[in-house]
Design a protein around this motif. Structure first.
Motif, PDB file in Angstrom:
ATOM      1  N   PHE A  35       0.674  -1.497  -0.323  1.00  0.00           N
ATOM      2  CA  PHE A  35       0.025   0.259   0.258  1.00  0.00           C
ATOM      3  C   PHE A  35       0.990   1.223  -0.156  1.00  0.00           C
ATOM      4  CE2 PHE A  35      -2.223  -3.504   1.941  1.00  0.00           C
ATOM      5  CZ  PHE A  35      -3.421  -3.487   1.816  1.00  0.00           C
ATOM      6  N   LEU A  37       0.891   5.528  -0.357  1.00  0.00           N
ATOM      7  CA  LEU A  37       0.611   6.445  -0.609  1.00  0.00           C
ATOM      8  C   LEU A  37       0.845   7.961  -0.448  1.00  0.00           C
ATOM      9  CD1 LEU A  37      -3.418   7.521   0.530  1.00  0.00           C
ATOM     10  CD2 LEU A  37      -2.260   7.715   2.361  1.00  0.00           C
ATOM     11  N   GLU A  58     -10.517   7.120  -4.730  1.00  0.00           N
ATOM     12  CA  GLU A  58     -10.427   5.455  -5.032  1.00  0.00           C
ATOM     13  C   GLU A  58      -8.428   4.974  -5.126  1.00  0.00           C
ATOM     14  OE1 GLU A  58     -12.735   4.519  -8.571  1.00  0.00           O
ATOM     15  OE2 GLU A  58     -14.163   5.731  -7.649  1.00  0.00           O
ATOM     16  N   PHE A  59      -9.249   4.102  -4.658  1.00  0.00           N
ATOM     17  CA  PHE A  59      -7.339   3.047  -4.830  1.00  0.00           C
ATOM     18  C   PHE A  59      -7.792   1.328  -5.496  1.00  0.00           C
ATOM     19  CE2 PHE A  59      -7.576   5.657  -1.263  1.00  0.00           C
ATOM     20  CZ  PHE A  59      -6.628   6.467  -0.968  1.00  0.00           C
ATOM     21  N   ASP A  60      -6.484   1.062  -5.955  1.00  0.00           N
ATOM     22  CA  ASP A  60      -6.029  -0.070  -6.288  1.00  0.00           C
ATOM     23  C   ASP A  60      -4.970  -0.368  -5.422  1.00  0.00           C
ATOM     24  OD1 ASP A  60      -8.561  -0.517  -8.541  1.00  0.00           O
ATOM     25  OD2 ASP A  60      -7.499   1.049  -8.998  1.00  0.00           O
ATOM     26  N   HIS A  75      -9.853  -2.968  -5.658  1.00  0.00           N
ATOM     27  CA  HIS A  75     -10.961  -2.043  -6.157  1.00  0.00           C
ATOM     28  C   HIS A  75     -11.522  -1.487  -4.534  1.00  0.00           C
ATOM     29  CE1 HIS A  75     -11.159   1.404  -8.283  1.00  0.00           C
ATOM     30  NE2 HIS A  75     -12.337   1.217  -7.839  1.00  0.00           N
TER      31      HIS A  75
END
Length: 89
Positions: A35, A37, A58-60, A75
């Motif tokens: 992950f 960020l 939104e995150f993939d 997702h």
């Protein structure tokens, strides 16, 4: 969600909104996901939330096994909103 919560701090509501998982292969043994960020994204979310409006980033994420083979693709959409007492308008 927790990573974003810790980066934004207690002035924000941060909740999981939606998630979808595409299972690609059986996850036998140890699997992992990375992950990331960026500070830029955290700053953009803070800027967008400054007026008190909800932000839904939104995150993939790819989940891989120990050999690096893709096991699943995730997702996620997160709900972020500045708490009322911290709004600028």
């Amino acid at each position: 969600m927790l990573l974003l919560f810790h980066n934004l701090g207690p002035r924000y509501f941060v909740w999981d909104k939606t998630a979808a998982i595409d299972y690609v292969a059986p996850g036998r043994g140890t699997v992992s996901a990375e992950f990331r960020l960026s500070e830029e994204l955290v700053g953009r979310i803070k800027h967008e939330a400054a007026a008190g409006k909800a932000v839904r980033p939104e995150f993939d994420v790819v989940v891989s096994d120990a050999a690096g083979a893709v096991v699943a693709r995730v997702h996620k959409q997160i709900y972020v909103r500045l708490k009322p007492r911290h709004r600028t308008s």
